[in-house]
Design a protein around this motif. Structure first.
Motif, short mmCIF file in Angstrom:
data_model
loop_
_atom_site.label_atom_id
_atom_site.label_comp_id
_atom_site.label_asym_id
_atom_site.label_seq_id
_atom_site.Cartn_x
_atom_site.Cartn_y
_atom_site.Cartn_z
N TRP A 22 0.82 -1.22 0.00
CA TRP A 22 0.00 0.00 0.00
C TRP A 22 0.85 1.26 0.00
CZ3 TRP A 22 -4.47 0.72 -1.75
CH2 TRP A 22 -5.47 -0.23 -1.65
N VAL A 23 2.01 1.23 0.60
CA VAL A 23 2.90 2.40 0.55
C VAL A 23 3.24 2.73 -0.89
CG1 VAL A 23 5.23 3.20 1.08
CG2 VAL A 23 3.85 2.14 2.87
N ASN A 24 3.45 1.70 -1.71
CA ASN A 24 3.73 1.92 -3.13
C ASN A 24 2.49 2.39 -3.88
OD1 ASN A 24 6.45 1.13 -2.93
ND2 ASN A 24 5.90 -1.03 -3.15
N LEU A 25 1.33 1.83 -3.54
CA LEU A 25 0.11 2.14 -4.28
C LEU A 25 -0.43 3.53 -3.96
CD1 LEU A 25 -1.89 -1.22 -4.04
CD2 LEU A 25 -0.35 -0.45 -5.84
N LEU A 26 -0.05 4.10 -2.83
CA LEU A 26 -0.58 5.40 -2.42
C LEU A 26 0.23 6.57 -2.97
CD1 LEU A 26 -1.52 4.54 1.27
CD2 LEU A 26 -3.08 4.92 -0.64
N ASP A 27 1.11 6.30 -3.91
CA ASP A 27 1.90 7.36 -4.54
C ASP A 27 0.97 8.33 -5.27
OD1 ASP A 27 3.64 8.96 -5.89
OD2 ASP A 27 4.74 7.34 -6.86
N PRO A 28 0.93 9.62 -4.88
CA PRO A 28 0.04 10.59 -5.53
C PRO A 28 0.31 10.76 -7.02
CG PRO A 28 0.89 11.46 -3.47
CD PRO A 28 1.67 10.22 -3.75
N ALA A 29 1.48 10.33 -7.50
CA ALA A 29 1.80 10.45 -8.92
C ALA A 29 0.82 9.66 -9.78
CB ALA A 29 3.23 9.98 -9.19
N PHE A 30 0.21 8.61 -9.22
CA PHE A 30 -0.75 7.82 -9.97
C PHE A 30 -2.01 8.62 -10.32
CE2 PHE A 30 1.26 4.03 -7.73
CZ PHE A 30 1.97 3.64 -8.86
N LEU A 31 -2.25 9.70 -9.58
CA LEU A 31 -3.46 10.49 -9.80
C LEU A 31 -3.42 11.28 -11.11
CD1 LEU A 31 -3.97 11.87 -6.18
CD2 LEU A 31 -5.23 10.01 -7.29
N GLY A 70 -14.20 -3.15 -13.02
CA GLY A 70 -13.17 -2.90 -14.01
C GLY A 70 -13.13 -1.47 -14.50
N ALA A 71 -13.96 -0.60 -13.91
CA ALA A 71 -14.02 0.81 -14.31
C ALA A 71 -12.94 1.61 -13.59
CB ALA A 71 -15.39 1.38 -13.99
N VAL A 72 -12.50 2.68 -14.24
CA VAL A 72 -11.52 3.57 -13.64
C VAL A 72 -12.22 4.43 -12.58
CG1 VAL A 72 -9.89 5.44 -14.05
CG2 VAL A 72 -10.14 3.62 -15.74
N ILE A 73 -11.67 4.46 -11.38
CA ILE A 73 -12.24 5.23 -10.28
C ILE A 73 -11.96 6.70 -10.50
CG2 ILE A 73 -12.25 5.53 -7.78
CD1 ILE A 73 -11.17 2.67 -7.54
N LEU A 74 -12.91 7.56 -10.13
CA LEU A 74 -12.68 9.00 -10.22
C LEU A 74 -11.42 9.38 -9.42
CD1 LEU A 74 -16.29 10.44 -9.72
CD2 LEU A 74 -14.94 10.46 -11.82
N PRO A 75 -10.57 10.24 -9.99
CA PRO A 75 -9.30 10.56 -9.32
C PRO A 75 -9.45 10.97 -7.85
CG PRO A 75 -9.30 11.47 -11.53
CD PRO A 75 -10.68 10.91 -11.29
N ILE A 76 -10.47 11.75 -7.54
CA ILE A 76 -10.62 12.25 -6.17
C ILE A 76 -10.95 11.15 -5.17
CG2 ILE A 76 -13.10 12.74 -6.34
CD1 ILE A 76 -12.58 15.29 -4.75
N PHE A 77 -11.46 10.02 -5.65
CA PHE A 77 -11.83 8.92 -4.75
C PHE A 77 -10.89 7.72 -4.86
CE2 PHE A 77 -16.26 10.78 -5.29
CZ PHE A 77 -16.22 11.43 -4.06
N ARG A 78 -9.80 7.85 -5.59
CA ARG A 78 -8.82 6.77 -5.64
C ARG A 78 -8.03 6.73 -4.32
NH1 ARG A 78 -6.41 8.28 -11.62
NH2 ARG A 78 -8.39 8.02 -12.75
#
Length: 313
Positions: A22-31, A70-78
Motif C-alpha cells: 500500500w505504501v507503493n500504491l498510495l503514490d500521488p503520482a498515480f493520480l 473494471g471501471a476507472v475510479i474518479l481521481p478524487i476517490f482513488r
C-alpha cells in the motif's frame, strides 16, 4: 476473477507485506495518469508477464481501477487521493472552533468525502449493470447529515450550554472527539455499504471462479472495512489530542500557547499519513470465509473449507 483480485489473492498474506504494497500504491503520482494510460496498463496486465513495465502497470491498475466493475475510479476517490484530500479536512475538523457554523461546515465536507470514498471503493459485485438507486442516494445523504451533526456535537454543546469551565472544554475538545471520530467512521462505512449486507457479495472458489452471492461474506467484508476506518480516524484523533494534553502541562507551551496550533496541525496530518496504509492493511483485500459460515447453498462449493471474497476498501 479480476487481475487485481488475483494479485491480492496471492500477495499480501501478512500485515507487513500489505503495508509495503500500500505504501507503493498510495503514490500521488498515480493520480495524474489519464484514463487511456490506465486502460493500457490494465490491458498489459491482462496479457501476463513479469517485466518491470508490467510491475508499473500493476501498481497503476491496483490504485486506479475498481476490482469488481473494471471501471476507472474518479481521481478524487482513488486510494492515493485519500491523504491529500482528507488531510486538510481532518485538520480543520479538529480545530477548536469558536462558533457552530464552521464546525458544521468542516464536518460536512469531511463526512461527504468519506461517504464518497467509501461508496466508490465498495464491493459492487451485486450491482453490475445497475444504476445507483434512489434509496442508496437518500441513505448516503442521511449518513452525511447525521455524521455532520454528530461530529460537530462537542462545539454545539459548548455554544448552546455556554460552557466556560476549562476541564469541561478540555473534555469536549480533546477527549470526546476520540471515540466520536472512530464511531462516525465506522457508521459511515456501515451505512454507505449497507446494500452489501442486504444483497450479498460475490464469492470465489480457490481457482478464482465465481460461485454465487453471499450475505455472510458481505457482512464480513463491510465489518472489516468499517473497523479499519474506525482505526484510521480513531488513531488520528487519539495521538495528537493526547500529545496536546501533555504539552499543555509544560512550561514552554503554557508561556507560548500559540505553539499549540502548529503542533496540532502537523501531528494530525502526520498520524493520518502514517495510518492510511496501516488501516488499509489491517485486513486482506481478498478475504476468506469458512465453509460453516456460508449459506447452505454455497457450502457444497467451498474447497478446502473456505471461499474467497473482495473486501472493498
Amino acid at each position: 476473477m479480476d487481475p487485481n483480485l488475483l494479485y491480492w489473492k496471492s500477495n499480501g498474506q501478512s500485515l507487513l507485506s500489505r503495508v509495503q504494497i500500500w505504501v507503493n500504491l498510495l503514490d500521488p503520482a498515480f493520480l495524474i495518469s489519464s484514463d487511456d494510460e490506465i486502460q493500457k496498463a490494465r490491458s498489459l496486465l491482462e496479457g501476463g508477464g513479469e517485466s518491470e513495465k508490467d510491475a508499473s502497470a500493476l501498481n497503476l491498475t491496483l490504485s486506479s481501477v475498481h476490482a469488481d466493475s473494471g471501471a476507472v475510479i474518479l481521481p478524487i476517490f482513488r486510494p492515493p487521493a485519500l491523504f491529500p484530500v482528507s488531510a486538510p479536512l481532518v485538520v480543520a475538523s479538529f480545530l477548536p472552533h469558536t462558533t457552530v457554523k464552521p464546525a458544521l461546515l468542516w464536518q460536512f465536507l469531511l463526512q461527504s468525502y468519506n461517504a464518497g470514498f467509501n461508496y466508490a471503493n465498495r464491493n459492487s459485485s451485486s450491482e453490475q449493470g445497475k444504476k445507483t438507486s434512489l434509496k442508496q442516494l437518500l441513505l448516503i445523504a442521511g449518513t452525511v447529515s447525521y455524521a455532520t451533526c454528530a461530529g460537530a456535537l462537542p462545539q454545539i454543546v459548548i455554544n448552546r450550554l455556554n460552557v466556560r469551565s476549562a476541564p469541561i472544554q478540555t473534555f469536549l475538545r480533546l477527549i470526546l472527539p476520540i471515540p466520536l471520530s472512530a464511531a462516525l467512521a465506522f457508521f459511515n462505512v456501515l451505512t454507505v455499504r449497507s446494500e452489501e449486507l442486504e444483497t450479498g457479495i460475490q464469492v470465489f472458489d480457490s481457482n478464482g471462479n465465481p460461485v454465487g452471492m453471499s450475505k455472510a461474506a458481505g457482512e464480513k467484508a463491510v465489518k472489516e472495512t468499517a473497523l479499519s476506518r474506525a482505526a484510521l480516524f480513531g488513531t488520528t484523533a487519539t495521538i495528537p489530542n493526547l500529545l496536546i494534553l501533555l504539552l499543555q502541562r509544560t512550561r514552554l507551551f503554557q508561556r507560548k500557547s500559540l505553539l499549540v496550533g502548529p503542533v496540532r496541525h502537523i501531528s494530525v496530518a502526520f498520524v493520518l499519513g502514517l495510518m492510511i496504509p496501516v488501516s488499509f492493511s489491517l485486513f486482506p483485500q481478498v478475504g476468506t470465509i469458512k465453509k460453516e459460515k456460508l449459506e447452505e447453498k454455497l457450502q457444497a462449493t467451498a474447497v478446502d473449507g473456505q471461499l474467497f471474497y473482495h473486501r472493498g476498501l
